[in-house]
Design a protein around this motif. Structure first.
Motif, short mmCIF file in Angstrom:
data_model
loop_
_atom_site.label_atom_id
_atom_site.label_comp_id
_atom_site.label_asym_id
_atom_site.label_seq_id
_atom_site.Cartn_x
_atom_site.Cartn_y
_atom_site.Cartn_z
N LYS A 23 0.85 -1.19 0.00
CA LYS A 23 0.00 0.00 0.00
C LYS A 23 0.88 1.24 0.00
N LEU A 24 0.56 2.18 -0.84
CA LEU A 24 1.31 3.43 -0.94
C LEU A 24 0.95 4.35 0.22
N VAL A 25 1.95 4.70 1.02
CA VAL A 25 1.74 5.58 2.17
C VAL A 25 2.03 7.03 1.81
N TYR A 26 3.08 7.21 1.03
CA TYR A 26 3.49 8.57 0.65
C TYR A 26 4.06 8.56 -0.75
N VAL A 38 16.10 14.25 -6.62
CA VAL A 38 14.97 13.32 -6.62
C VAL A 38 13.98 13.72 -7.72
N ARG A 39 13.59 12.75 -8.53
CA ARG A 39 12.51 12.95 -9.50
C ARG A 39 11.19 12.47 -8.91
N ASP A 40 11.18 11.26 -8.37
CA ASP A 40 9.98 10.70 -7.71
C ASP A 40 10.42 9.96 -6.47
N LEU A 41 9.60 9.99 -5.46
CA LEU A 41 9.88 9.26 -4.22
C LEU A 41 8.57 8.67 -3.72
N GLU A 42 8.61 7.40 -3.34
CA GLU A 42 7.43 6.72 -2.81
C GLU A 42 7.82 5.93 -1.55
N VAL A 43 6.87 5.80 -0.64
CA VAL A 43 7.04 4.95 0.53
C VAL A 43 5.85 4.00 0.60
N TRP A 44 6.15 2.70 0.66
CA TRP A 44 5.13 1.65 0.68
C TRP A 44 5.16 0.92 2.01
N THR A 45 3.99 0.39 2.39
CA THR A 45 3.93 -0.48 3.55
C THR A 45 3.18 -1.75 3.16
N PHE A 46 3.02 -2.67 4.10
CA PHE A 46 2.54 -4.02 3.79
C PHE A 46 1.28 -4.31 4.61
#
Length: 218
Positions: free
Chosen positions: A81-84, A209-217
């Protein structure tokens, strides 16, 4: 061919003096990992890809295949799941912290820089502002620049993660950080550090940085 699991089922005893009649029951072993959103029924390898609940601007199947094999077992088999995301939430470290305020599970950071290189970090704890370093030995750095490499905890120190209002730091030990990001999540740097004994994650020590994502489970 999927592996099979055999179990022995005792059906009955003919009489007290005879051996029991035994039947071998063959059961297909179920794959605990969920299929990818882009998997096909005929693709065995796609079954190993995680389900992405949200769209990623960065990750493709190649990235997922490599990362899935190295994240801790306790996070495997779950959807991502995308958090940020800078694309959705803007470029702000404060917002990144806010998005994780109620989170209590590991996170995966994915960065794509202006050289189109992909790299990042797995953190055993969600990112937050703290007066001390946090995290466990599950934390690691990784890079696809130019080929996939993972840099796990060296055991030399425990400078896993530390969050400030003006920067996020990962790895250390009396010198530069393994991964450093500024408050705007625009400028970053990566150097070898004793925490992970890593090489620089990007092509250059300093990157944009061009894109940054943080995912969780979940």
């Amino acid at each position: 061919m999927r592996p099979v699991q055999q179990s022995i089922k005792i059906l009955y005893y003919a009489n007290k003096s005879e051996e029991p009649f035994v039947e071998i029951v063959t059961v297909k072993q179920q794959n605990k990992r969920r299929p990818s959103v882009c998997s096909s029924a005929d693709s065995e390898s796609d079954d190993l890809l995680p389900v992405l609940i949200d769209h990623s601007q960065i990750l493709n199947e190649h990235h997922l295949e490599q990362l899935m094999n190295h994240i801790p077992v306790r996070t495997q088999g779950y959807s991502w799941k995308l958090v940020y995301s800078t694309a959705q939430h803007g470029t702000s470290l404060t917002t990144l912290y806010r998005q994780m305020r109620e989170l209590d599970r590991p996170v995966l950071m994915v960065i794509k820089d202006t050289d189109n290189q992909v790299f990042g970090a797995f953190s055993s704890d969600p990112f937050k502002v703290s007066s001390y370093c946090y995290g466990t030995g599950e934390t690691f750095l990784y890079s696809f620049s130019p080929e996939f490499q993972i840099f796990r905890w060296s055991g030399e120190n425990s400078y896993f993660v530390r969050g400030f209002l003006d920067s996020l730091q990962m790895g250390g030990g009396g010198g530069p950080f393994g991964l450093w990001l500024d408050s705007d999540l625009y400028r970053g740097s990566s150097y070898s550090c004793s925490t992970f004994c890593n090489r620089p994650l990007s092509l250059h020590h300093d990157f944009t940085v061009r894109d940054l994502e943080v995912w969780t489970f979940v």
